[in-house]
Design an enzyme around this catalytic site. Structure first.
Site, PDB file in Angstrom:
ATOM      1  CD  GLU A 166      26.926  29.514  40.087  1.00 51.99           C
ATOM      2  OE1 GLU A 166      26.946  30.803  39.967  1.00 51.99           O
ATOM      3  OE2 GLU A 166      25.999  28.919  39.409  1.00 51.99           O
ATOM      4  N   GLY A 308      21.251  28.772  38.595  1.00 56.75           N
ATOM      5  CA  GLY A 308      22.588  28.787  39.696  1.00 56.75           C
ATOM      6  C   GLY A 308      22.104  28.351  40.800  1.00 56.75           C
ATOM      7  CD  GLU A 309      19.327  30.135  44.181  1.00 58.99           C
ATOM      8  OE1 GLU A 309      18.392  29.846  44.616  1.00 58.99           O
ATOM      9  OE2 GLU A 309      19.760  31.246  44.202  1.00 58.99           O
ATOM     10  N   GLY A 310      23.170  26.110  42.969  1.00 60.11           N
ATOM     11  CA  GLY A 310      23.214  24.653  43.022  1.00 60.11           C
ATOM     12  C   GLY A 310      21.845  24.062  42.848  1.00 60.11           C
TER      13      GLY A 310
END
Length: 343
Positions: A166, A308-310
């Protein structure tokens, strides 16, 4: 598979999908274990890598699991709670990071390139934040379910291993609110520094979570109501993606603290809902270790990441690809003419 039927409460559709979840293919697991016993290595010597192949087989329903079309799906949303001063970065970063993803300039772009992973970003109306959870519900029930349905589309196109992540300024506050609602305790236990807020910012985050819990406390008995009232679009979409992956027998790698909030909603509905998931890493954000213990999950990596961001999911997917390659490509004792252990 549909999550948008018009009969009954919109949450009923989600519960029906959960009730119809397929279970692990034990015949495929047995085949993997049998082959593991024939490969040119001491029994059990690859440790959790061997278990990972069993897990892949169980959910792909394949005796020789393969990873040909792995995908990291990143869901981007924005949050009205940022008006409470809970982030070190402005909301404008949401749109700027979407551009950075598109231009290949983010960390997740590089990790996916290094490991041969597909990458796709889902923009969940970052220019229209959800409502401030300290003042009103973030989303209506129908909006929450519709966003879950949108997330279910992430696995279209033959994905055989899905990583979810996300991006959204303010969403560590949202995740902390969800965990406080699900598990109780002091809000301060669940709140971390997110993008790097100072002590005053941390106090504002704790106060925001406390205010949200106080406002919504009469409506938090249902995990899906927790999602609608305290969640965000990216969290709803990630929950939808996890659920759709289960229905389509796609194994899932969950990223860090915020992605785990989406998984925790499903786990609260049915503890079996995460059997097809592994958790990529132990985040340095908030009380992630506590959450994973409650979910009964052991993370694959612990690298002190909190981006974050996978990113943590993608790192773990590289490890899972290696495990699958070892299982499929290693020679057996017979093929390599290597002597097995004496009786």
């Amino acid at each position: 598979m549909s999550a948008t039927d018009n009969s009954g409460h919109p949450f009923d559709d989600i519960r029906q999908i959960v009730a119809a979840m397929p279970q692990a293919d034990q015949q495929a697991v047995a085949a993997v274990r049998a082959r593991n016993g024939e490969l040119t290595k001491p029994a059990g010597s690859l440790g959790r890598l061997e278990w990972l192949v069993e897990w892949l087989a169980a959910w792909q329903a394949k005796e020789k699991p393969v990873i040909a079309r792995p995908l990291v799906a990143v869901f981007a949303g924005s949050h009205g709670v940022t008006a409470q001063g809970v982030s070190a970065f402005p909301d404008a970063v949401n749109q700027q990071m979407l551009g950075n993803f598109a231009n290949g300039g983010a960390a997740i772009n590089q990790i996916c390139a290094a490991y041969g992973l597909g990458f796709k970003v889902f923009d969940l109306a970052v220019d229209m934040p959800t409502r401030d959870i300290t003042r009103e519900p973030a989303m209506g029930d129908k909006d929450a379910v519709a966003t879950m349905a949108f997330g279910m589309e992430a696995i279209a196109g033959g994905t055989d291993l899905l990583g979810i992540g996300e991006m959204g300024i303010g969403n560590t506050t949202i995740a902390a609110a969800i965990f406080t609602a699900l598990y109780g305790g002091e809000a301060a236990h669940w709140v971390g520094r997110g993008t790097g807020v100072d002590d005053a910012g941390l106090e504002r985050k704790v106060a925001a979570v406390e205010a949200a819990i106080a406002l919504h406390r009469d409506h938090l008995d249902d995990p899906l109501a927790v999602l609608a009232r305290l969640g965000g679009r990216e969290i709803a979409a990630m929950a939808g993606a996890i659920l759709a992956a289960r229905s389509e027998r796609v194994p899932v790698v969950v990223d860090g603290y915020v992605a785990t909030a989406a998984a925790a909603i499903l786990h609260a509905i049915d503890p079996r809902a995460l059997d097809h998931c592994v958790f990529g890493h132990l985040s340095a954000e908030g009380a992630h270790r506590d959450v994973l213990e409650r979910l009964g999950k052991v993370p694959l990596l612990a690298l002190d990441m909190r981006l974050g961001e996978g990113s943590g999911a993608a790192m773990a997917m590289g490890l899972i690809k290696a495990a699958a390659h070892c299982h499929a490509g290693m020679a057996t004792f017979a093929e390599a003419a290597v002597a097995q252990k004496l009786d």
